[in-house]
Every structure is written in structure tokens, then in C-alpha cells.
Design a protein around this motif. Structure first.
Motif, mmCIF file in Angstrom:
data_model
loop_
_atom_site.group_PDB
_atom_site.id
_atom_site.type_symbol
_atom_site.label_atom_id
_atom_site.label_comp_id
_atom_site.label_asym_id
_atom_site.label_seq_id
_atom_site.Cartn_x
_atom_site.Cartn_y
_atom_site.Cartn_z
ATOM 1 N N LEU A 231 -5.056 3.521 -1.099
ATOM 2 C CA LEU A 231 -3.447 3.179 -1.624
ATOM 3 C C LEU A 231 -2.612 1.954 -1.798
ATOM 4 N N GLU A 232 -4.271 1.008 -2.554
ATOM 5 C CA GLU A 232 -3.492 -0.038 -3.271
ATOM 6 C C GLU A 232 -3.967 0.294 -4.823
ATOM 7 N N GLU A 233 -4.071 2.126 -5.241
ATOM 8 C CA GLU A 233 -4.052 2.219 -6.283
ATOM 9 C C GLU A 233 -4.919 0.992 -7.210
ATOM 10 N N GLN A 234 -5.745 1.129 -7.249
ATOM 11 C CA GLN A 234 -6.829 0.171 -7.954
ATOM 12 C C GLN A 234 -8.119 1.012 -8.445
ATOM 13 N N VAL A 235 -7.994 0.762 -9.988
ATOM 14 C CA VAL A 235 -8.609 2.267 -10.983
ATOM 15 C C VAL A 235 -10.442 1.562 -10.666
ATOM 16 N N TYR A 236 -10.703 0.417 -10.500
ATOM 17 C CA TYR A 236 -12.487 -0.206 -10.221
ATOM 18 C C TYR A 236 -12.308 -0.861 -8.398
ATOM 19 N N LEU A 237 -13.351 0.057 -8.250
ATOM 20 C CA LEU A 237 -14.014 -0.643 -7.066
ATOM 21 C C LEU A 237 -15.258 -1.029 -7.551
ATOM 22 N N ILE A 238 -15.746 -2.373 -7.673
ATOM 23 C CA ILE A 238 -17.216 -2.434 -7.792
ATOM 24 C C ILE A 238 -17.953 -3.337 -6.423
ATOM 25 N N VAL B 223 -10.935 3.387 0.753
ATOM 26 C CA VAL B 223 -9.404 3.775 1.233
ATOM 27 C C VAL B 223 -8.763 2.800 0.937
ATOM 28 N N ASN B 224 -8.525 1.620 1.170
ATOM 29 C CA ASN B 224 -7.691 0.611 1.085
ATOM 30 C C ASN B 224 -7.146 0.533 -0.468
ATOM 31 N N LYS C 120 0.802 -1.287 0.417
ATOM 32 C CA LYS C 120 0.369 -0.332 0.279
ATOM 33 C C LYS C 120 0.925 1.257 -0.099
ATOM 34 N N LYS C 121 0.409 2.909 -0.373
ATOM 35 C CA LYS C 121 1.284 3.579 -0.691
ATOM 36 C C LYS C 121 1.028 4.313 0.336
ATOM 37 N N SER C 122 2.098 4.860 1.266
ATOM 38 C CA SER C 122 2.407 6.030 1.991
ATOM 39 C C SER C 122 1.135 7.248 1.207
ATOM 40 N N ILE C 123 0.815 7.848 2.384
ATOM 41 C CA ILE C 123 -0.029 8.903 1.742
ATOM 42 C C ILE C 123 0.063 9.835 3.305
ATOM 43 N N VAL C 124 1.868 9.329 3.844
ATOM 44 C CA VAL C 124 1.537 11.476 4.891
ATOM 45 C C VAL C 124 1.592 12.036 4.212
ATOM 46 N N GLY C 125 1.271 13.325 4.664
ATOM 47 C CA GLY C 125 2.093 14.481 4.554
ATOM 48 C C GLY C 125 1.387 15.085 3.360
ATOM 49 N N GLU C 126 0.252 13.698 2.645
ATOM 50 C CA GLU C 126 -0.200 14.406 1.040
ATOM 51 C C GLU C 126 -2.026 15.518 1.509
ATOM 52 N N ILE C 127 -2.090 15.760 0.495
ATOM 53 C CA ILE C 127 -3.439 16.570 0.824
ATOM 54 C C ILE C 127 -4.655 16.438 0.209
ATOM 55 N N VAL C 128 -5.694 15.415 0.846
ATOM 56 C CA VAL C 128 -6.824 15.385 0.338
ATOM 57 C C VAL C 128 -7.893 15.684 0.182
ATOM 58 N N LEU C 129 -8.526 15.961 -0.607
ATOM 59 C CA LEU C 129 -9.621 16.894 -0.502
ATOM 60 C C LEU C 129 -10.677 16.090 -0.627
ATOM 61 N N ILE C 130 -12.279 16.294 -0.186
ATOM 62 C CA ILE C 130 -13.289 14.987 0.110
ATOM 63 C C ILE C 130 -15.007 15.857 0.076
ATOM 64 N N THR C 131 -15.360 16.389 -1.179
ATOM 65 C CA THR C 131 -16.266 16.528 -1.155
ATOM 66 C C THR C 131 -17.744 16.013 -0.781
ATOM 67 N N GLY C 132 -18.110 16.688 0.079
ATOM 68 C CA GLY C 132 -19.828 16.256 0.736
ATOM 69 C C GLY C 132 -19.218 14.831 2.209
#
Ligand SMILES: NC(=O)c1ccc[n+]([C@@H]2O[C@H](COP(=O)([O-])OP(=O)(O)OC[C@H]3O[C@@H](n4cnc5c(N)ncnc54)[C@H](O)[C@@H]3O)[C@@H](O)[C@H]2O)c1
Length: 316
Positions: free
Chosen positions: A255-262, A251-252, A31-43
Motif C-alpha cells: 500500500l505504501e509502494e515500498q520497494v524492499y521489505l527486509i 500488505v502495508n 497508503k494507496k487504495s486498492i478497492v476494485g483492484e484484481i490481486v492474484l496470489i500464488t500459494g
């Protein structure tokens, strides 16, 4: 000659990707690290948005939270701050209003910096039969569920392209890959959101912006209140999903850079069957699963919960 060569290369690539996916099944991708990334969430003021915000905070990401509902958003801000030593910024933003999205995006760039993970999550449902759906509610669905994605991409993608770094997340829906009766405007807007995100995914691939990732999420009903009253006939096949479970899966997937999640997995089987069964067989399956009646007792969120958008105010 070219056809033979091209086909050989294609088959070689197929074999490579097949072996790669087998290897990843045995040794899961890190899984990639997202420490320090800027995450914008709408809603971010409730439901999935809030749960994702809390999870990202505990993983060390700084957060930018957007919602039309200021109280809900401030509560998410408080909960996220409790989770980690991260910076959390809450903004009131009506994402269905293009000018407001651009204005608040400019504020974010000045006050926080360049967003590196953009999660287009804000969404609304009308839940009426088509002819009972007021025109302004159709417009509201499109303005928020898909057009807002265009504006947020326009605002934040250029910096991602410049840095060749970022992640674009589209919260579409099962209703974005299969039509459901009683959800005409919602389905159409979620199909559009899916198509937009997939098109941009390919556009970035062609531009060789390989470090900008895309994740497109299509869940069945979730117990957040948005689809309050909806039912399922066979919960083992099509469960009404737990928000906590869905948020963790999203979130997983990021972190795993999965393109589709159904979600749930059975939905993949149903989509495959849709391609190969006759329409009468498909309708029989829809009736067997109770999907045709799933919206019969829909109540959804009260308007007061969502806050009225500019578009609604104009029409009231
Ligand atoms: N709940 C489900 O069954 C379900 C299933 C599939 C997909 N989804 C999608 O998941 C996403 C999140 O849904 P949820 O279930 O957490 O619903 P939710 O109602 O809990 O969250 C939606 C959030 O969007 C905010 N919002 C509404 N109008 C807005 C606007 N104009 N500008 C900014 N924010 C606005 C609301 O205030 C709320 O906080 C949505 O896109 C939804 O379509 C939900």
C-alpha cells in the motif's frame, strides 16, 4: 566539464531524496487504495498467502487465488469472502508447470479480467544438505521459487504495461540475500527470484512505466510450518516471525509502494556488516547468532501438505 555537471546533478538528487525521506519519516506517505483492484496470489492455500488474501479482501480488492492444494485454496476463498463484499476466484494451479500457469492465466483473463497486483508467493523448501538433495528437488525449487515468476510476469505484465498501472510483488526470503547452510537450492532459487524482480523493477523504470510498482520481500523464518523445526538463538535479534505480523507488513509495504521489505530490521544491519567485516569475522557473527545451526532440527512441511508437483510425480 560533463563530469562536474553530472556529479553536481547527482549530489542534488541525493540531497532531494534525503530530504524527501526525512519528510516522509515525519509525515508518513499515504497508503494507496486498492478497492476494485484484481490481486492474484500464488500459494494462497495456506500460510502467508492465505493471510494476505484475507487482508486484501477486507481492503476491498477482488482476489484470484492460485494453489496446487485445492482444499486449502477453497478454505482461503471462504475466509476471504467472509471479510468483504468482494469477488474471490480460486483456481487449482501447479505454478511449477509453465504450460499450466499460461493455461490458468488465460482462464483468469477471460473470467475475471486483467490482474493489477501480482503476488508471487508460492514456495517450497527442501532443507537437506547439498549432497543429500535429490536432483528433482533442486529442479522443483527452481521451477516454483523462481521460474514460475517468469511465467506469471509474461502472462500478466503486458496488460499492466499497456495501462501503465500495476504492482509486482516477489516473496523472496532472507535466504535470498544471504547464503544459509542446509538451504543450497532454496537460497539459490530465492537469490534468483530477488535478482529477477529487481532487474524487472529497473527495466520498467527505464521504460518510464512509473505507475507499475515493485515490492520485494525478504523475511527471516516465519511460524507458518514451512520451516517447522528451525531454531533461533537470540529471538530478540532474529525472532522467528509471527505470520500475522509478516502478512500485515507485506500488505502495508504494498500500500505504501515500498520497494524492499527486509524483516526483521536487524537483518539490514547483518547485511551491512557482511559487506564490511572480514569473512572470519562474519563466520564468528553467524556462529554467535546461531544461524549455522538454525536448520539442524528442520522438519518442514510433509510432502502431503504441499501436494506433489508434476515434476515430483514424474520422478517418483
Ligand atoms: N515460512 C518462512 O519461514 C518463510 C521465510 C521466508 C520466506 N518465505 C516464503 O514465503 C512464501 C510463503 O511461504 P509460507 O511460509 O506461507 O509457506 P506455506 O507452505 O504455508 O505456503 C506455501 C503455499 O504454496 C503452495 N504451493 C506449493 N507448491 C505449489 C505449486 N507447485 N503450485 C502452486 N502452489 C504451490 C502450498 O500449497 C502452500 O499453500 C514462500 O515463497 C516462502 O519461500 C517463507
Amino acid at each position: 566539464m560533463n563530469v562536474i555537471l553530472d556529479t553536481g546533478i547527482l549530489l542534488g538528487r541525493f540531497l532531494y531524496y534525503l530530504l524527501e525521506s526525512v519528510v516522509y519519516k515525519i509525515i508518513p506517505k499515504g497508503k494507496k487504495s486498492i478497492v476494485g483492484e484484481i490481486v492474484l496470489i500464488t500459494g494462497a492455500g495456506s500460510g502467508l498467502g492465505r493471510l494476505m488474501a484475507i487482508k486484501f479482501a477486507s481492503l476491498g480488492a477482488n482476489l484470484v487465488l492460485w494453489d496446487i492444494n485445492q482444499d486449502g485454496n477453497m478454505e482461503t476463498c471462504r475466509l476471504a469472502k467472509e471479510k468483504g463484499d468482494v469477488k474471490v476466484f480460486a483456481y487449482k494451479c501447479d505454478c511449477s508447470n509453465r504450460q499450466e500457469v499460461y493455461r490458468v492465466a488465460d482462464e483468469v483473463k477471460k473470467e475475471v479480467g486483467d490482474v493489477t497486483i501480482l503476488i508471487n508467493n508460492a514456495g517450497v523448501v527442501t532443507g537437506e544438505q547439498f549432497l543429500n538433495t535429490p536432483d528433482h528437488m533442486v529442479e522443483r525449487s527452481f521451477l516454483l521459487n523462481v521460474l514460475s515468476h517468469f511465467w506469471t510476469y509474461k502472462a500478466f505484465l503486458p496488460a499492466m504495461i499497456k495501462a501503465n498501472h500495476g504492482h509486482l510483488v516477489c516473496i523472496s526470503s532472507a535466504a535470498g540475500v544471504a547464503g544459509i547452510n542446509g538451504l543450497s537450492d532454496y537460497c539459490a532459487s530465492k537469490f534468483a527470484a530477488f535478482g529477477f524482480a529487481e532487474s524487472l523493477y529497473l527495466e520498467l523504470k527505464v521504460q518510464k512505466k512509473t505507475k507499475i510498482k515493485t515490492t520485494i520481500v525478504c523475511p527471516y523464518f516465519i511460524k507458518t510450518g514451512l520451516f517447522e523445526g528451525c531454531t533461533t538463538k537470540y529471538p530478540l535479534l532474529l525472532p522467528i516471525l509471527e505470520p500475522e505480523y509478516v502478512a500485515q507488513k507485506i500488505v502495508n509495504a504494498i500500500l505504501e509502494e515500498q520497494v524492499y521489505l527486509i524483516m526483521p530490521k536487524f537483518l539490514n544491519v547483518a547485511l551491512l556488516l557482511k559487506q564490511i567485516l572480514s569473512t572470519d569475522m562474519m563466520i564468528a557473527l553467524v556462529e554467535y547468532l546461531g544461524v549455522d545451526t538454525c536448520m539442524a532440527s528442520f522438519r518442514g512441511r510433509k510432502k502431503a501438505d504441499e501436494g506433489q508437483t508434476e515434476t515430483e510425480r514424474k520422478h517418483l
